[in-house]
Design a protein around this motif. Structure first.
Motif, PDB file in Angstrom:
ATOM      1  N   ASN A  11      20.502  60.001  85.733  1.00  9.77           N
ATOM      2  CA  ASN A  11      21.301  59.900  86.958  1.00  9.77           C
ATOM      3  C   ASN A  11      22.755  59.606  86.594  1.00  9.77           C
ATOM      4  N   GLY A  12      23.609  59.668  87.598  1.00 11.40           N
ATOM      5  CA  GLY A  12      25.037  59.462  87.382  1.00 11.40           C
ATOM      6  C   GLY A  12      25.825  60.725  87.689  1.00 11.40           C
ATOM      7  N   ILE A  13      27.144  60.603  87.578  1.00  9.03           N
ATOM      8  CA  ILE A  13      28.031  61.734  87.871  1.00  9.03           C
ATOM      9  C   ILE A  13      28.858  62.071  86.630  1.00  9.03           C
TER      10      ILE A  13
ATOM     11  N   ILE B 172      28.081  60.858  95.320  1.00 10.82           N
ATOM     12  CA  ILE B 172      27.851  59.526  94.772  1.00 10.82           C
ATOM     13  C   ILE B 172      26.519  58.975  95.262  1.00 10.82           C
ATOM     14  N   GLU B 173      26.217  59.191  96.532  1.00 17.82           N
ATOM     15  CA  GLU B 173      24.925  58.755  97.074  1.00 17.82           C
ATOM     16  C   GLU B 173      23.776  59.414  96.319  1.00 17.82           C
TER      17      GLU B 173
ATOM     18  N   SER C 127      23.795  60.469  93.222  1.00 16.88           N
ATOM     19  CA  SER C 127      23.675  59.895  91.877  1.00 16.88           C
ATOM     20  C   SER C 127      23.035  58.516  91.919  1.00 16.88           C
ATOM     21  N   LEU C 128      23.314  57.747  92.972  1.00 15.29           N
ATOM     22  CA  LEU C 128      22.758  56.397  93.085  1.00 15.29           C
ATOM     23  C   LEU C 128      21.282  56.406  93.437  1.00 15.29           C
TER      24      LEU C 128
ATOM     25  N   SER D 243      29.727  52.425  89.995  1.00 17.86           N
ATOM     26  CA  SER D 243      28.261  52.472  89.970  1.00 17.86           C
ATOM     27  C   SER D 243      27.709  53.858  89.671  1.00 17.86           C
ATOM     28  N   SER D 244      28.568  54.893  89.787  1.00 20.46           N
ATOM     29  CA  SER D 244      28.035  56.260  89.712  1.00 20.46           C
ATOM     30  C   SER D 244      28.674  57.126  88.621  1.00 20.46           C
TER      31      SER D 244
ATOM     32  N   GLU E  62      29.878  58.377  85.290  1.00 25.51           N
ATOM     33  CA  GLU E  62      29.593  58.047  83.892  1.00 25.51           C
ATOM     34  C   GLU E  62      30.695  58.529  82.952  1.00 25.51           C
TER      35      GLU E  62
END
Length: 592
Positions: free
Chosen positions: A344-346, A432-433, A435-436, A469-470, A472
Motif C-alpha cells: 500500500n501507499g502512493i 490517498i483514501e 492507499s490508506l 500517512s500515504s 511513500e
C-alpha cells in the motif's frame, strides 16, 4: 495478357474478405486504406462499410510460414496450394502466363511495389487478376480495388516469382513523400475544392493520390520513431513536422491546394466530422505496421490559416519498455523497486508533459504484475493496452471523472491502482483514501522537482497528516537525447559548456566527453533515442516531521539532499560521464 491456362479451379469461389474477417472475429476502429512500408508494414483502415482495421493475427491472416507448418506439406507448391485452399484463393504458376504490356503499363508501379502484387490478366467482366507475394495481408484486395477503382481478384503464386516480375517490369520505385508529391498533378487530383464544399471534399479525400500521400505521411512518422506529427496550415504554406526525440523536424510541404484534402482525409480516418471546422475535435486512428499496433490520438484546432492537426503517436511496442532500459541508475532502481513492491501507499511520478511519466508507470506495472493481483488503471485516455490489466477511459462529458471513477474502483476489489494524473483535490483525496485502505496507488503530478510534490498536494487542500500517512516516494524525471552510437566520437568540452553545467575544468580531469557528429542513421542530428534522468525522493521520518510542520519545499529538498537524493542534474552528470548523452542535453532539461 494472353493466358495459356486459366488460373485455378473455375469452380473455386473468389475469396470473400468480409466473410473471412467475420469468421475470424477481426475487430478494429475506423481508419484508412493501407499502404505497405518497405519492411512490409501497412496502415490499416476502414472498409467503407463501417468496420475498421485488422489488428489481431487470425487463422486467415497468419503468416505463410505458420500456415504451412500446420499444413504439414512437403514441397513449396503444395504448401502454397494448401494456403490457397485455406484462404479460398486460386493458386497459379507464373510461368503459365505471358506478361501483357497494356495491362502492365496501366498498373501503377507504386501499387505493385507497396503491395507486392503483379497484374496477370483482365477478364471479360473487367476484373483484374493479380498474383500476390504476400497473401497473408487479407485487406490487399480491398485496398487495390479502392486505389485502382476497378474490381480485383487475388491469386497465390511463388513469392520469388512474383517479386522477380515486379522488379523486372516495374523497376525500383522511390516511395518517399517527395516522389508522391511530384507525381500529384491537377489531372490526378481535383484541386478546386472549397472548405465549405463538403460534397466535393468527400470525393477528393477518397482519391488514390490523397490516400497514398496521407498513408505515407503517417507511415514515415512511425518509421522515424516520431512521438508527434504536426500539420500546420499558414497563409502561404502547409507545414508538416515530425517530433523525433523531442525535437521537431520539417519535411517537404505539400502544395497549399492539398491542405483541405489532407486535413479532411485524416479527419475521416479518425472518425471526425469533416463538415465541422469551427470547433476543436478529437479522434483516434489505429495502424498495424509489421504486426505492431500503433495508436494515433488526433486533435484538431481551428486557426486563422485553417485547421491545425496534431497526432500523438503511441507505439505499443515502445510502451512496454522495461525499467532497465529507462535509464535509472542501479541505486535509484533499487529504491524504486522497493517502493512499488509495497502492499500500500502512493508513488508519484512528476515532470512536464512528454517527460515519459506514463511510460515509467507502465514499466512499474510490468515489473510487479502477476495473475494474483487485481490491477486497474484510470487514464484520460488509455494510452497503452496492457493485457491482464483492467483499464478505464475517463469521459468528462458523461461525468466519468477521475474522482468519480476512483470511487467506483474502490468497490472493484483492486490491489494496485494507476491514476493517469492527480489534477484536483477530489482525485488527490480519494487516491490517498485508497492507499490508506490497503491499496498501492501509482500516479503522476506536474511539478518541477520531486520534493515540490508535497507542496503541490498541500496547495490542493490535502492535509499534511494525510500526505505523511500515504505518500511513500516521489520520482521526478526528464528525457534527454542519447548520443548516436554510429557517429559517436570524443570531443573537448569548452569552458562555457562546463560553466553552464556548474562544474570547473578541475572537476572534469580524466573525463572523456562524447557527442555525435551526425550520420544517416540519426538523421544527421547526432542523437538517436532518449533516456530518462531521475530524481528519487523517499519520504523518510525526518521528512514526515517537516511536512507536518508545513515546512517550505526548499527545506524539504535540502533534507532529501542530506539523505542522499541525487538531483536531476547530478543524475544527468552520471549519464554524461557514461557517454550516453551530452552536456547540452542535460543543461537544457535541468536547472540548478
Amino acid at each position: 495478357m494472353a493466358d495459356k491456362k486459366k488460373p485455378g479451379d473455375p469452380k473455386k469461389k473468389d475469396v470473400d474478405i468480409d466473410s473471412l474477417m467475420e469468421s475470424a472475429g477481426l475487430v478494429g476502429t475506423p481508419g484508412s486504406v493501407g499502404d505497405e512500408t518497405e519492411a512490409g508494414g501497412r496502415v490499416e483502415g476502414s472498409r467503407g462499410d463501417g468496420r475498421g482495421p485488422v489488428h489481431d493475427e487470425s487463422e486467415a491472416g497468419q503468416s505463410i510460414d505458420s500456415a504451412l507448418t500446420q499444413s504439414q506439406v512437403s514441397s513449396e507448391e503444395e504448401e502454397l496450394m494448401a494456403l490457397a485452399e485455406k484462404l479460398g484463393m486460386p493458386f497459379i504458376r507464373m510461368k503459365d502466363y505471358d506478361p501483357e504490356p497494356a495491362l502492365i503499363t496501366s498498373f501503377p508501379p507504386q501499387v505493385a511495389h507497396s503491395y507486392r502484387v503483379f497484374p496477370i490478366t483482365r477478364d471479360d467482366d473487367g476484373v483484374i487478376l493479380v498474383a500476390m507475394a504476400q497473401p497473408e495481408n487479407i485487406r490487399t484486395v480491398d485496398d487495390l480495388e479502392q486505389l485502382l477503382a476497378e474490381p480485383v481478384k487475388g491469386a497465390i503464386a511463388k513469392p520469388d516469382d512474383v517479386n522477380k516480375l515486379i522488379d523486372e517490369y516495374f523497376g525500383q520505385v522511390d516511395s518517399s513523400i517527395e516522389s508522391i508529391l511530384e507525381g500529384i498533378s491537377e489531372e490526378s487530383v481535383d484541386f478546386a475544392v472549397r472548405e465549405d464544399d463538403i460534397g466535393n471534399l468527400e470525393k477528393v479525400v477518397n482519391q488514390p493520390p490523397i490516400i497514398r500521400l496521407v498513408n505515407l505521411i503517417l507511415l514515415q512518422a512511425v518509421k522515424d520513431r516520431a512521438s508527434d506529427l504536426h500539420l500546420e496550415p499558414f497563409q502561404e504554406t502547409f507545414r508538416i513536422r515530425y517530433r523525433v526525440d523531442g525535437a521537431l523536424h520539417e519535411t517537404k510541404p505539400p502544395p497549399l491546394a492539398l491542405q483541405s484534402a489532407i486535413i479532411s482525409r485524416i479527419k475521416v480516418m479518425s472518425n471526425m466530422d469533416i463538415s465541422e471546422s469551427r470547433l476543436p475535435q478529437d479522434g483516434r486512428i489505429r495502424l498495424n505496421i509489421s504486426n505492431r499496433d500503433v495508436d494515433l490520438r488526433v486533435s484538431t484546432l481551428p486557426t486563422v490559416g485553417g485547421e491545425s492537426i496534431v497526432l500523438r503517436i503511441l507505439d505499443q511496442q515502445n510502451a512496454m519498455v522495461g525499467l532497465e532500459q529507462s535509464g535509472m541508475t542501479p541505486e535509484n532502481m533499487a529504491i524504486f523497486e522497493k517502493i512499488i513492491k509495497r502492499p500500500n501507499g502512493i508513488l508519484l511520478v512528476t515532470g512536464p508533459t512528454g517527460s515519459g511519466k506514463t511510460t515509467t508507470l507502465y514499466g512499474a506495472l510490468q515489473r510487479i504484475y502477476n495473475p494474483e493481483l487485481k490491477v486497474i488503471t484510470v487514464e484520460n485516455p488509455v494510452e497503452y493496452e496492457f493485457r491482464g490489466v483492467v483499464q478505464v477511459n475517463i469521459n468528462d462529458e458523461v461525468g466519468l471523472t477521475f474522482a468519480a471513477c476512483l470511487r467506483s474502483i474502490l468497490r472493484q476489489d483492486p490491489d494496485v491502482i494507476m491514476v493517469g494524473e492527480i489534477r484536483d483535490s477530489d482525485t488527490a483525496k480519494i487516491a490517498i483514501e485508497a492507499s490508506l485502505t490497503g491499496h498501492l496507488v501509482l500516479s503522476t503530478l506536474h511539478t518541477n522537482d520531486a520534493p515540490s510534490a508535497v507542496t503541490r498536494l498541500v496547495d490542493m487542500g490535502v492535509e499534511p497528516f494525510l500526505i505523511t500517512s500515504s505518500v511513500e516516494a516521489v520520482v521526478a524525471q526528464r528525457l534527454v537525447r542519447k548520443i548516436c552510437n554510429r557517429c559517436k566520437q570524443p570531443y573537448t568540452a569548452t569552458e562555457e559548456d562546463l560553466y553552464d553545467l556548474g562544474v570547473s575544468p578541475e572537476d572534469v580531469e580524466g573525463v572523456t566527453f562524447f557527442k555525435g557528429s551526425g550520420c544517416e542513421d540519426c538523421g544527421y542530428s547526432g542523437y538517436k533515442g532518449r533516456l530518462g534522468i531521475f530524481e528519487v525522493f523517499v519520504v523518510s521520518d525526518a521528512v514526515r516531521d517537516m511536512i507536518l510542520a508545513r515546512a517550505p519545499s526548499s527545506v524539504i529538498f535540502q533534507q532529501a539532499r542530506d539523505e542522499g537524493m541525487l538531483t536531476l542534474r547530478e543524475d544527468g552528470w552520471k549519464k554524461i560521464v557514461a557517454g550516453l548523452t551530452t552536456i547540452e542535453e542535460v543543461v537544457r532539461e535541468t536547472s540548478e
